[in-house]
Write a protein that holds these residues in place. Structure first.
Motif, PDB file in Angstrom:
ATOM      1  N   LYS A 182      -5.979  -3.914   3.756  1.00  0.00           N
ATOM      2  CA  LYS A 182      -5.941  -3.495   2.355  1.00  0.00           C
ATOM      3  C   LYS A 182      -4.521  -3.514   1.785  1.00  0.00           C
ATOM      4  CE  LYS A 182     -10.258  -2.620   2.965  1.00  0.00           C
ATOM      5  NZ  LYS A 182     -11.207  -3.668   2.711  1.00  0.00           N
ATOM      6  N   VAL A 183      -3.519  -3.508   2.654  1.00  0.00           N
ATOM      7  CA  VAL A 183      -2.120  -3.480   2.212  1.00  0.00           C
ATOM      8  C   VAL A 183      -1.722  -4.784   1.522  1.00  0.00           C
ATOM      9  CG1 VAL A 183       0.279  -3.387   3.059  1.00  0.00           C
ATOM     10  CG2 VAL A 183      -1.395  -1.710   3.849  1.00  0.00           C
ATOM     11  N   GLN A 184      -2.403  -5.878   1.816  1.00  0.00           N
ATOM     12  CA  GLN A 184      -2.065  -7.158   1.189  1.00  0.00           C
ATOM     13  C   GLN A 184      -2.085  -7.046  -0.335  1.00  0.00           C
ATOM     14  OE1 GLN A 184      -0.804  -9.940   2.378  1.00  0.00           O
ATOM     15  NE2 GLN A 184      -0.742 -10.785   0.320  1.00  0.00           N
ATOM     16  N   ILE A 185      -3.055  -6.330  -0.863  1.00  0.00           N
ATOM     17  CA  ILE A 185      -3.143  -6.160  -2.322  1.00  0.00           C
ATOM     18  C   ILE A 185      -1.938  -5.375  -2.836  1.00  0.00           C
ATOM     19  CG2 ILE A 185      -4.424  -4.877  -4.105  1.00  0.00           C
ATOM     20  CD1 ILE A 185      -6.943  -6.106  -2.990  1.00  0.00           C
ATOM     21  N   ILE A 186      -1.457  -4.421  -2.057  1.00  0.00           N
ATOM     22  CA  ILE A 186      -0.263  -3.677  -2.456  1.00  0.00           C
ATOM     23  C   ILE A 186       0.925  -4.624  -2.512  1.00  0.00           C
ATOM     24  CG2 ILE A 186       1.319  -1.786  -1.886  1.00  0.00           C
ATOM     25  CD1 ILE A 186      -1.100  -0.440  -0.436  1.00  0.00           C
ATOM     26  N   SER A 187       1.080  -5.446  -1.500  1.00  0.00           N
ATOM     27  CA  SER A 187       2.195  -6.401  -1.453  1.00  0.00           C
ATOM     28  C   SER A 187       2.156  -7.391  -2.604  1.00  0.00           C
ATOM     29  CB  SER A 187       2.191  -7.153  -0.117  1.00  0.00           C
ATOM     30  OG  SER A 187       2.437  -6.256   0.939  1.00  0.00           O
ATOM     31  N   GLU A 188       0.959  -7.785  -3.033  1.00  0.00           N
ATOM     32  CA  GLU A 188       0.830  -8.709  -4.165  1.00  0.00           C
ATOM     33  C   GLU A 188       1.357  -8.077  -5.451  1.00  0.00           C
ATOM     34  OE1 GLU A 188      -3.283  -9.795  -4.393  1.00  0.00           O
ATOM     35  OE2 GLU A 188      -3.233 -10.834  -2.461  1.00  0.00           O
ATOM     36  N   GLY A 189       1.205  -6.777  -5.585  1.00  0.00           N
ATOM     37  CA  GLY A 189       1.656  -6.090  -6.789  1.00  0.00           C
ATOM     38  C   GLY A 189       3.103  -5.664  -6.729  1.00  0.00           C
ATOM     39  N   SER A 190       3.600  -5.427  -5.512  1.00  0.00           N
ATOM     40  CA  SER A 190       4.979  -4.999  -5.313  1.00  0.00           C
ATOM     41  C   SER A 190       5.331  -5.178  -3.840  1.00  0.00           C
ATOM     42  CB  SER A 190       5.173  -3.535  -5.708  1.00  0.00           C
ATOM     43  OG  SER A 190       6.438  -3.071  -5.285  1.00  0.00           O
ATOM     44  N   PRO A 191       6.116  -6.191  -3.519  1.00  0.00           N
ATOM     45  CA  PRO A 191       6.502  -6.378  -2.112  1.00  0.00           C
ATOM     46  C   PRO A 191       7.168  -5.126  -1.519  1.00  0.00           C
ATOM     47  CG  PRO A 191       7.069  -8.323  -3.384  1.00  0.00           C
ATOM     48  CD  PRO A 191       6.618  -7.276  -4.364  1.00  0.00           C
ATOM     49  N   GLU A 192       7.952  -4.420  -2.316  1.00  0.00           N
ATOM     50  CA  GLU A 192       8.615  -3.208  -1.813  1.00  0.00           C
ATOM     51  C   GLU A 192       7.590  -2.136  -1.452  1.00  0.00           C
ATOM     52  OE1 GLU A 192       9.326  -4.477  -4.886  1.00  0.00           O
ATOM     53  OE2 GLU A 192      11.360  -5.260  -4.713  1.00  0.00           O
ATOM     54  N   LEU A 193       6.614  -1.932  -2.324  1.00  0.00           N
ATOM     55  CA  LEU A 193       5.593  -0.926  -2.035  1.00  0.00           C
ATOM     56  C   LEU A 193       4.686  -1.374  -0.887  1.00  0.00           C
ATOM     57  CD1 LEU A 193       4.640   0.383  -5.595  1.00  0.00           C
ATOM     58  CD2 LEU A 193       6.241   1.364  -3.920  1.00  0.00           C
ATOM     59  N   GLY A 194       4.480  -2.669  -0.754  1.00  0.00           N
ATOM     60  CA  GLY A 194       3.713  -3.181   0.383  1.00  0.00           C
ATOM     61  C   GLY A 194       4.418  -2.879   1.698  1.00  0.00           C
ATOM     62  N   ALA A 195       5.729  -3.095   1.728  1.00  0.00           N
ATOM     63  CA  ALA A 195       6.508  -2.788   2.933  1.00  0.00           C
ATOM     64  C   ALA A 195       6.483  -1.282   3.216  1.00  0.00           C
ATOM     65  CB  ALA A 195       7.940  -3.286   2.772  1.00  0.00           C
ATOM     66  N   TYR A 196       6.572  -0.488   2.168  1.00  0.00           N
ATOM     67  CA  TYR A 196       6.505   0.965   2.313  1.00  0.00           C
ATOM     68  C   TYR A 196       5.162   1.372   2.919  1.00  0.00           C
ATOM     69  CZ  TYR A 196       6.276   5.891   0.879  1.00  0.00           C
ATOM     70  OH  TYR A 196       6.126   7.253   0.849  1.00  0.00           O
ATOM     71  N   ALA A 197       4.076   0.764   2.433  1.00  0.00           N
ATOM     72  CA  ALA A 197       2.736   1.075   2.949  1.00  0.00           C
ATOM     73  C   ALA A 197       2.626   0.709   4.422  1.00  0.00           C
ATOM     74  CB  ALA A 197       1.676   0.355   2.121  1.00  0.00           C
ATOM     75  N   VAL A 198       3.153  -0.441   4.801  1.00  0.00           N
ATOM     76  CA  VAL A 198       3.128  -0.845   6.214  1.00  0.00           C
ATOM     77  C   VAL A 198       3.866   0.194   7.059  1.00  0.00           C
ATOM     78  CG1 VAL A 198       3.964  -2.559   7.889  1.00  0.00           C
ATOM     79  CG2 VAL A 198       2.817  -3.309   5.792  1.00  0.00           C
ATOM     80  N   GLY A 199       5.009   0.654   6.576  1.00  0.00           N
ATOM     81  CA  GLY A 199       5.765   1.677   7.290  1.00  0.00           C
ATOM     82  C   GLY A 199       4.978   2.970   7.457  1.00  0.00           C
ATOM     83  N   LEU A 200       4.247   3.366   6.418  1.00  0.00           N
ATOM     84  CA  LEU A 200       3.422   4.572   6.522  1.00  0.00           C
ATOM     85  C   LEU A 200       2.313   4.397   7.551  1.00  0.00           C
ATOM     86  CD1 LEU A 200       3.013   5.608   2.764  1.00  0.00           C
ATOM     87  CD2 LEU A 200       4.526   6.637   4.477  1.00  0.00           C
ATOM     88  N   VAL A 201       1.701   3.222   7.569  1.00  0.00           N
ATOM     89  CA  VAL A 201       0.638   2.946   8.539  1.00  0.00           C
ATOM     90  C   VAL A 201       1.213   2.993   9.952  1.00  0.00           C
ATOM     91  CG1 VAL A 201      -0.974   1.186   9.380  1.00  0.00           C
ATOM     92  CG2 VAL A 201      -0.793   1.645   6.920  1.00  0.00           C
ATOM     93  N   GLU A 202       2.338   2.315  10.168  1.00  0.00           N
ATOM     94  CA  GLU A 202       2.949   2.299  11.499  1.00  0.00           C
ATOM     95  C   GLU A 202       3.339   3.703  11.943  1.00  0.00           C
ATOM     96  OE1 GLU A 202       6.101  -0.529  10.918  1.00  0.00           O
ATOM     97  OE2 GLU A 202       4.752  -2.250  11.224  1.00  0.00           O
ATOM     98  N   SER A 203       3.886   4.489  11.030  1.00  0.00           N
ATOM     99  CA  SER A 203       4.259   5.868  11.347  1.00  0.00           C
ATOM    100  C   SER A 203       3.023   6.709  11.676  1.00  0.00           C
ATOM    101  CB  SER A 203       5.025   6.473  10.167  1.00  0.00           C
ATOM    102  OG  SER A 203       5.296   7.830  10.395  1.00  0.00           O
ATOM    103  N   SER A 204       1.948   6.502  10.939  1.00  0.00           N
ATOM    104  CA  SER A 204       0.714   7.250  11.202  1.00  0.00           C
ATOM    105  C   SER A 204       0.146   6.918  12.579  1.00  0.00           C
ATOM    106  CB  SER A 204      -0.322   6.960  10.105  1.00  0.00           C
ATOM    107  OG  SER A 204       0.110   7.484   8.864  1.00  0.00           O
ATOM    108  N   VAL A 205       0.222   5.652  12.968  1.00  0.00           N
ATOM    109  CA  VAL A 205      -0.221   5.247  14.300  1.00  0.00           C
ATOM    110  C   VAL A 205       0.665   5.907  15.355  1.00  0.00           C
ATOM    111  CG1 VAL A 205      -0.459   3.302  15.914  1.00  0.00           C
ATOM    112  CG2 VAL A 205      -1.285   3.077  13.551  1.00  0.00           C
ATOM    113  N   ALA A 206       1.974   5.841  15.161  1.00  0.00           N
ATOM    114  CA  ALA A 206       2.924   6.418  16.129  1.00  0.00           C
ATOM    115  C   ALA A 206       2.701   7.911  16.297  1.00  0.00           C
ATOM    116  CB  ALA A 206       4.356   6.133  15.697  1.00  0.00           C
ATOM    117  N   ARG A 207       2.321   8.601  15.235  1.00  0.00           N
ATOM    118  CA  ARG A 207       2.091  10.052  15.291  1.00  0.00           C
ATOM    119  C   ARG A 207       0.701  10.402  15.821  1.00  0.00           C
ATOM    120  NH1 ARG A 207       3.917  11.970   9.361  1.00  0.00           N
ATOM    121  NH2 ARG A 207       1.674  11.784   9.264  1.00  0.00           N
ATOM    122  N   GLY A 208      -0.128   9.369  16.037  1.00  0.00           N
ATOM    123  CA  GLY A 208      -1.475   9.613  16.541  1.00  0.00           C
ATOM    124  C   GLY A 208      -2.476  10.011  15.476  1.00  0.00           C
TER     125      GLY A 208
END
Length: 183
Positions: A153-179
């Motif tokens: 679903k993050v692809q749509i975020i990146s299409e609207g704003s590459p910066e916000l897409g990267a931010y979303a990926v970071g949140l997902v990765e952090s959420s995985v790391a935190r369990g």
């Protein structure tokens, strides 16, 4: 009178504190505020007033169609037809000039053919990611959503704003790391 019903459409997402599920009116207000705060991440030349207008009308159809949980594939398959019928009815309640203008905004948001629509849709997709990240996985955990599903679903975020897409990926990765989100 009709749009007051949007306050009764309950979404799957909760408030950040997890105390209750949010309604569509709260969601629309929240992403409108996000648009104003995150405007610096919009592509150059984006008309913020148009983005805000789209965000105010984007979920109006859910008065009839209900909120579709983005990770429920069967519901997503039925969503377009239900929302189109709802748009016909709800926008049809307005005087012709208003109906035409507001329906055009809704159609533009759905079609994502303009930078404004892509930025508005990016914010719509980003909001639940932010909430779930900050409430220990929230609806992701409740409905057993995986990082792979969220990242699709993050692809749509990146299409609207590459910066916000990267931010979303970071949140997902952090959420995985935190369990708080399954890989």
């Amino acid at each position: 009178m009709e749009i007051d019903k949007l306050k009764r459409v309950i979404r799957r997402n909760t408030l950040i504190d997890g105390s209750r599920r949010e309604n569509d009116a709260e969601h629309s207000w929240h992403i409108g505020m996000m648009a104003m705060v995150m405007a610096e991440h919009a592509p150059p030349g984006v008309d913020l007033d148009r983005v805000l207008a789209m965000l105010l009308v984007h979920d109006i159809v859910e008065i009839d169609a209900g909120d579709t949980f983005i990770y429920d594939q069967r519901a997503v398959e039925r969503q377009s037809a239900l929302e189109q019928a709802a748009a016909d009815r709800i926008f049809g309640l307005l005087p012709e000039d208003q109906a035409k203008r507001l329906r055009a905004l809704w159609d533009e948001f759905e079609e994502r053919t303009t930078p404004e629509a892509r930025f508005a849709k990016a914010l719509d997709r980003l909001a639940p990611i932010i909430v779930n990240h900050h409430n220990d996985g929230g609806t992701w955990a409740l409905y057993k959503v995986t990082a792979r599903q969220v990242l699709e679903k993050v692809q749509i975020i990146s299409e609207g704003s590459p910066e916000l897409g990267a931010y979303a990926v970071g949140l997902v990765e952090s959420s995985v790391a935190r369990g708080h989100l399954a890989p």
